[in-house]
Scaffold this motif. Sequence first.
Motif, mmCIF file in Angstrom:
data_model
loop_
_atom_site.group_PDB
_atom_site.id
_atom_site.type_symbol
_atom_site.label_atom_id
_atom_site.label_comp_id
_atom_site.label_asym_id
_atom_site.label_seq_id
_atom_site.Cartn_x
_atom_site.Cartn_y
_atom_site.Cartn_z
ATOM 1 N N ARG A 41 8.900 47.577 -5.508
ATOM 2 C CA ARG A 41 8.319 47.020 -6.733
ATOM 3 C C ARG A 41 9.452 46.499 -7.597
ATOM 4 O O ARG A 41 10.564 46.997 -7.538
ATOM 5 C CB ARG A 41 7.571 48.102 -7.520
ATOM 6 C CG ARG A 41 6.394 48.655 -6.806
ATOM 7 C CD ARG A 41 5.671 49.767 -7.534
ATOM 8 N NE ARG A 41 6.374 50.350 -8.655
ATOM 9 C CZ ARG A 41 5.788 50.750 -9.779
ATOM 10 N NH1 ARG A 41 4.492 50.649 -9.912
ATOM 11 N NH2 ARG A 41 6.484 51.286 -10.748
ATOM 12 N N CYS A 42 9.152 45.520 -8.420
ATOM 13 C CA CYS A 42 10.125 44.994 -9.374
ATOM 14 C C CYS A 42 9.524 45.195 -10.763
ATOM 15 O O CYS A 42 8.572 44.515 -11.138
ATOM 16 C CB CYS A 42 10.392 43.516 -9.103
ATOM 17 S SG CYS A 42 11.617 42.817 -10.210
ATOM 18 N N VAL A 43 10.059 46.151 -11.498
ATOM 19 C CA VAL A 43 9.537 46.519 -12.807
ATOM 20 C C VAL A 43 10.411 45.892 -13.884
ATOM 21 O O VAL A 43 11.612 46.162 -13.956
ATOM 22 C CB VAL A 43 9.522 48.058 -12.989
ATOM 23 C CG1 VAL A 43 8.972 48.431 -14.342
ATOM 24 C CG2 VAL A 43 8.721 48.710 -11.877
ATOM 25 N N LEU A 44 9.814 45.033 -14.705
ATOM 26 C CA LEU A 44 10.510 44.417 -15.823
ATOM 27 C C LEU A 44 9.875 44.960 -17.098
ATOM 28 O O LEU A 44 8.788 44.528 -17.493
ATOM 29 C CB LEU A 44 10.383 42.889 -15.753
ATOM 30 C CG LEU A 44 10.899 42.246 -14.457
ATOM 31 C CD1 LEU A 44 10.563 40.771 -14.415
ATOM 32 C CD2 LEU A 44 12.387 42.465 -14.317
ATOM 33 N N ALA A 45 10.539 45.922 -17.722
ATOM 34 C CA ALA A 45 9.992 46.606 -18.888
ATOM 35 C C ALA A 45 9.609 45.606 -19.971
ATOM 36 O O ALA A 45 10.357 44.687 -20.286
ATOM 37 C CB ALA A 45 11.010 47.601 -19.434
ATOM 38 N N GLY A 46 8.420 45.763 -20.512
ATOM 39 C CA GLY A 46 7.932 44.890 -21.564
ATOM 40 C C GLY A 46 7.351 43.586 -21.047
ATOM 41 O O GLY A 46 6.830 42.787 -21.811
ATOM 42 N N VAL A 49 4.979 44.187 -13.791
ATOM 43 C CA VAL A 49 5.401 44.708 -12.496
ATOM 44 C C VAL A 49 4.980 43.740 -11.399
ATOM 45 O O VAL A 49 3.818 43.336 -11.333
ATOM 46 C CB VAL A 49 4.770 46.092 -12.228
ATOM 47 C CG1 VAL A 49 5.167 46.621 -10.857
ATOM 48 C CG2 VAL A 49 5.135 47.084 -13.308
ATOM 49 N N SER A 83 2.467 43.918 -18.411
ATOM 50 C CA SER A 83 2.584 45.118 -19.238
ATOM 51 C C SER A 83 1.592 45.046 -20.391
ATOM 52 O O SER A 83 1.049 43.984 -20.708
ATOM 53 C CB SER A 83 4.008 45.233 -19.796
ATOM 54 O OG SER A 83 4.239 44.203 -20.741
ATOM 55 N N LYS A 84 1.377 46.180 -21.032
ATOM 56 C CA LYS A 84 0.463 46.214 -22.164
ATOM 57 C C LYS A 84 0.943 45.295 -23.286
ATOM 58 O O LYS A 84 0.145 44.575 -23.890
ATOM 59 C CB LYS A 84 0.314 47.641 -22.686
ATOM 60 C CG LYS A 84 -0.691 47.754 -23.823
ATOM 61 C CD LYS A 84 -0.842 49.195 -24.276
ATOM 62 C CE LYS A 84 -1.859 49.379 -25.361
ATOM 63 N NZ LYS A 84 -2.083 48.333 -26.305
ATOM 64 N N SER A 85 2.253 45.280 -23.544
ATOM 65 C CA SER A 85 2.767 44.428 -24.623
ATOM 66 C C SER A 85 2.558 42.936 -24.304
ATOM 67 O O SER A 85 2.252 42.159 -25.209
ATOM 68 C CB SER A 85 4.230 44.728 -24.905
ATOM 69 O OG SER A 85 5.026 44.477 -23.766
#
Length: 92
Positions: A41-46, A49, A83-85
């Motif tokens: 997976r590639c998770v980019l915060a904010g 995914v 993401s939620k944001s």
Amino acid sequence: MTRTDLVDAIAAKLSMKKKDVAPVVDEVFAQIQTALVNGDRCVLAGFGVFKVAERAAREGHNPQNPSEKVQIPARKVAVFRPSKSLRDSVNG
């Protein structure tokens, strides 16, 4: 927005030359692709995914002859979950 538009926007925002920004943008995409090819997976915060999902085999219909049934094989697909944001900013 196209890749070129993205490079132009980043170059303008950071006051950099497009020729310096383009390889960085290309490498970001390449690293995301490499992670997905490896099953990671590639998770980019904010932001969200990127991940690989399995699609099960199923039966479909031939669009040219709807009465004819066709087997659609199982496959892997790239999926993006924001993401939620990001969802909140898009929805106002």
